[in-house]
Every structure is written in C-alpha cells, then in structure tokens.
Design a protein around this motif. Sequence first.
Motif, PDB file in Angstrom:
ATOM      1  N   ASP A  85       0.829  -1.207   0.000  1.00  0.00           N
ATOM      2  CA  ASP A  85       0.000   0.000   0.000  1.00  0.00           C
ATOM      3  C   ASP A  85       0.863   1.257   0.000  1.00  0.00           C
ATOM      4  O   ASP A  85       0.546   2.243  -0.660  1.00  0.00           O
ATOM      5  N   ARG A 114       1.753   6.708  -6.845  1.00  0.00           N
ATOM      6  CA  ARG A 114       0.704   7.653  -7.236  1.00  0.00           C
ATOM      7  C   ARG A 114       1.130   9.099  -6.981  1.00  0.00           C
ATOM      8  O   ARG A 114       0.886   9.977  -7.799  1.00  0.00           O
ATOM      9  N   GLU A 169       2.345   1.722  -3.453  1.00  0.00           N
ATOM     10  CA  GLU A 169       1.334   2.260  -4.363  1.00  0.00           C
ATOM     11  C   GLU A 169       1.107   3.756  -4.103  1.00  0.00           C
ATOM     12  O   GLU A 169       1.020   4.554  -5.041  1.00  0.00           O
ATOM     13  N   PHE A 214       1.198   7.788 -11.088  1.00  0.00           N
ATOM     14  CA  PHE A 214       0.617   6.566 -11.636  1.00  0.00           C
ATOM     15  C   PHE A 214      -0.876   6.529 -11.337  1.00  0.00           C
ATOM     16  O   PHE A 214      -1.318   6.918 -10.271  1.00  0.00           O
ATOM     17  N   VAL A 215      -1.650   6.006 -12.312  1.00  0.00           N
ATOM     18  CA  VAL A 215      -3.087   5.823 -12.146  1.00  0.00           C
ATOM     19  C   VAL A 215      -3.461   4.495 -12.794  1.00  0.00           C
ATOM     20  O   VAL A 215      -2.739   3.962 -13.640  1.00  0.00           O
ATOM     21  N   TYR A 216      -4.612   3.953 -12.377  1.00  0.00           N
ATOM     22  CA  TYR A 216      -5.120   2.750 -13.013  1.00  0.00           C
ATOM     23  C   TYR A 216      -5.862   3.135 -14.288  1.00  0.00           C
ATOM     24  O   TYR A 216      -6.287   4.276 -14.471  1.00  0.00           O
ATOM     25  N   GLN A 217      -6.051   2.145 -15.182  1.00  0.00           N
ATOM     26  CA  GLN A 217      -6.658   2.424 -16.481  1.00  0.00           C
ATOM     27  C   GLN A 217      -8.086   2.938 -16.370  1.00  0.00           C
ATOM     28  O   GLN A 217      -8.511   3.784 -17.139  1.00  0.00           O
ATOM     29  N   ASN A 218      -8.833   2.474 -15.412  1.00  0.00           N
ATOM     30  CA  ASN A 218     -10.247   2.861 -15.327  1.00  0.00           C
ATOM     31  C   ASN A 218     -10.470   4.110 -14.460  1.00  0.00           C
ATOM     32  O   ASN A 218     -11.596   4.482 -14.194  1.00  0.00           O
ATOM     33  N   GLU A 219      -9.419   4.768 -14.036  1.00  0.00           N
ATOM     34  CA  GLU A 219      -9.561   5.963 -13.204  1.00  0.00           C
ATOM     35  C   GLU A 219      -9.660   7.218 -14.054  1.00  0.00           C
ATOM     36  O   GLU A 219      -9.104   7.296 -15.146  1.00  0.00           O
TER      37      GLU A 219
END
Length: 99
Positions: free
Chosen positions: A70, A77, A73, A82-87
């Motif tokens: 955690d 961020r 991560e 960094f971000v996730y694809q669906n964000e």
Amino acid sequence: MVSRLEALGLSLLVLYFAYHAFAGEKGLGRWSDAQLELEDRRAVLGQLEADISRLQTDIRRLTPGSVDPDFVEALARDKLAFVYQNEIVLMASDRSIAN
C-alpha cells in the motif's frame, strides 16, 4: 574614613563591573539572547527529530522482505503520478488544491 578620591575610584570600579555584568559580551543581555536562540534551536531539533522518525518509518516500510504494498502504491501515485486504467484524472492548475 575614606577619602573622596578613594570613594570615586571605588564608585568607578563598581560602575565598570555593573556595566559589564549587564551589557558586556557575557552579560545578562547576551544571556537572554542566548536563551532565545537556544529555544529556537530546540524547536528546529524537535522538527528534525520528527522528520528523522518519519523517514525511518518509511525506510522500514520499503525494506526488502517487509515491503508494504500500500505504501509503494501511494508513493507511485504521489511521486510518479501513476493511475489505473479505469480511473479518471482531474488536473488542477495549483498543486495545493489537489492535496
């Protein structure tokens, strides 16, 4: 009985030492300034010790074998954006607004 010349000499000697006791290089004025500087430096020392403690905690969280996923991560961020694809990412012109 003390002559006037001896009394004058003694008075001047007392005035000399009294002046240096209050206004001299190591007098009460300098001592109070040194106390204020000591308080300021103790406050800075306390802040530095808190920073060191926080950094030691971060190091423990990133030590191989006991890595906190955690925390990794959160660092990725924050520092690498960094971000996730669906964000959905909202951009702000002033970074302090986003925090």
